[in-house]
Design an enzyme around this catalytic site. Structure first.
Site, PDB file in Angstrom:
ATOM      1  N   ASP A   8       0.787  -1.241   0.000  1.00  0.00           N
ATOM      2  CA  ASP A   8       0.000   0.000   0.000  1.00  0.00           C
ATOM      3  C   ASP A   8       0.822   1.296   0.000  1.00  0.00           C
ATOM      4  O   ASP A   8       0.481   2.245   0.720  1.00  0.00           O
ATOM      5  CB  ASP A   8      -0.968   0.018   1.194  1.00  0.00           C
ATOM      6  CG  ASP A   8      -1.986  -1.114   1.164  1.00  0.00           C
ATOM      7  OD1 ASP A   8      -1.956  -1.934   0.225  1.00  0.00           O
ATOM      8  OD2 ASP A   8      -2.819  -1.181   2.088  1.00  0.00           O
ATOM      9  N   LYS A 106      -6.764  -5.148  -2.988  1.00  0.00           N
ATOM     10  CA  LYS A 106      -7.589  -5.656  -1.883  1.00  0.00           C
ATOM     11  C   LYS A 106      -8.511  -4.555  -1.420  1.00  0.00           C
ATOM     12  O   LYS A 106      -8.238  -3.378  -1.636  1.00  0.00           O
ATOM     13  CB  LYS A 106      -6.694  -6.117  -0.732  1.00  0.00           C
ATOM     14  CG  LYS A 106      -5.825  -4.999  -0.183  1.00  0.00           C
ATOM     15  CD  LYS A 106      -4.788  -5.502   0.788  1.00  0.00           C
ATOM     16  CE  LYS A 106      -3.938  -4.376   1.319  1.00  0.00           C
ATOM     17  NZ  LYS A 106      -4.686  -3.350   2.065  1.00  0.00           N
ATOM     18  N   CYS A 151      -1.964  -2.490   7.735  1.00  0.00           N
ATOM     19  CA  CYS A 151      -1.844  -3.462   6.638  1.00  0.00           C
ATOM     20  C   CYS A 151      -0.519  -4.213   6.650  1.00  0.00           C
ATOM     21  O   CYS A 151      -0.470  -5.396   6.315  1.00  0.00           O
ATOM     22  CB  CYS A 151      -2.104  -2.769   5.310  1.00  0.00           C
ATOM     23  SG  CYS A 151      -3.832  -2.246   5.172  1.00  0.00           S
TER      24      CYS A 151
HETATM   25  C1  VGL Z   1      -4.720   0.853   5.649  1.00  0.00           C
HETATM   26  C2  VGL Z   1      -6.296   1.786   7.024  1.00  0.00           C
HETATM   27  C3  VGL Z   1      -7.271   1.625   6.059  1.00  0.00           C
HETATM   28  C4  VGL Z   1      -3.292   0.448   5.451  1.00  0.00           C
HETATM   29  C5  VGL Z   1      -5.677   0.668   4.677  1.00  0.00           C
HETATM   30  O1  VGL Z   1      -2.857   0.324   4.277  1.00  0.00           O
HETATM   31  O2  VGL Z   1      -2.578   0.243   6.459  1.00  0.00           O
HETATM   32  N1  VGL Z   1      -5.036   1.387   6.824  1.00  0.00           N
HETATM   33  N2  VGL Z   1      -6.942   1.055   4.887  1.00  0.00           N
END
Ligand code: VGL
Ligand code: ZN
Length: 211
Positions: A8, A106, A151
């Site tokens: 991410d 995802k 994540c």
């Molecule tokens: C994430 C909060 C919401 C992350 C993703 O990538 O850590 N955190 N969505």
């Protein structure tokens, strides 16, 4: 074989983005430097529909960071972020995506959040990452990216549970909350995840299989 999973590293998680991780941009040069030391690199993208139920905006009266129950799971509510096909969901501009063999997305199911790169939070569906890694002969994964306490931690935890050797590269990740990450790091270490600097944990260039 050891794979690097970069979780991410998207515009919305960088300073100035919708859900900024403090110093999130500091990991980009580290990732660019270490990527070439791995024979296999995979990226993930948090990739939500505009009405995803992890967004506080979908729950009248709720604010980001409030907690609710969603489909019998505890859910932290977030600002709208990483809406699929929007600029905020794009991979970080400075990240070298050249070496990556695949991108796993995802969080597309509106009703369930998906922190781990392997499963949704309810563990109802896999992303396919585990089978993909196994099919390529991967036995060890190194995890980096954003955010360390969500994540990245969930990906490391699931990788260990799935039977991979796991390392978390602490200079190639940053948390939303430092206290939150300290708590989760202790739990990960108990599960056998090594946590340390990429300098010592990442493979050295001469370990790479010759082509
Ligand atoms: C994430 C909060 C919401 C992350 C993703 O990538 O850590 N955190 N969505
Ligand atoms: Zn998300």
């Amino acid at each position: 074989m050891t794979a690097l999973i970069i979780v991410d590293v998207q515009r919305d998680f960088l300073p100035g983005g919708a859900l900024p991780v403090p110093e999130g941009d500091a990991i980009i040069p580290v990732l660019n430097r270490i990527q070439t030391r791995y024979p296999l690199v995979a990226l993930t993208q948090d990739w939500h529909p505009p009405d995803h139920l992890s967004f506080a905006s979908q729950h009248p009266g709720k604010q980001p960071l409030d907690r609710i129950e969603l489909d019998s799971l505890e859910q932290v509510l977030w600002p709208d972020h990483c809406v699929w096909d929007t600029p905020g969901a794009a991979l970080a501009d400075g990240l070298n995506t050249g070496p990556a063999a695949a991108i796993f997305r995802k969080g597309m199911d509106r009703r369930v959040d998906s922190y781990s790169a392997f499963f949704d939070n309810g563990r109802r569906r896999q992303t396919g990452l585990a089978d993909w890694l196994r099919g390529l002969g991967v036995s060890e994964v190194h995890v980096a990216g954003l955010a360390a306490d969500y994540c990245v931690a969930c990906t490391a935890r699931d990788a260990a549970e799935l039977g991979f050797q796991v390392a978390l590269l602490e200079d190639a990740t940053r948390p939303i909350s430092a206290e939150g990450f300290a708590r989760i790091a202790a739990e990960l270490r108990q599960r056998g995840v090594r946590i340390g600097p990429s300098e010592t944990l990442a493979p050295h260039a001469d370990d790479r299989p010759s082509r």
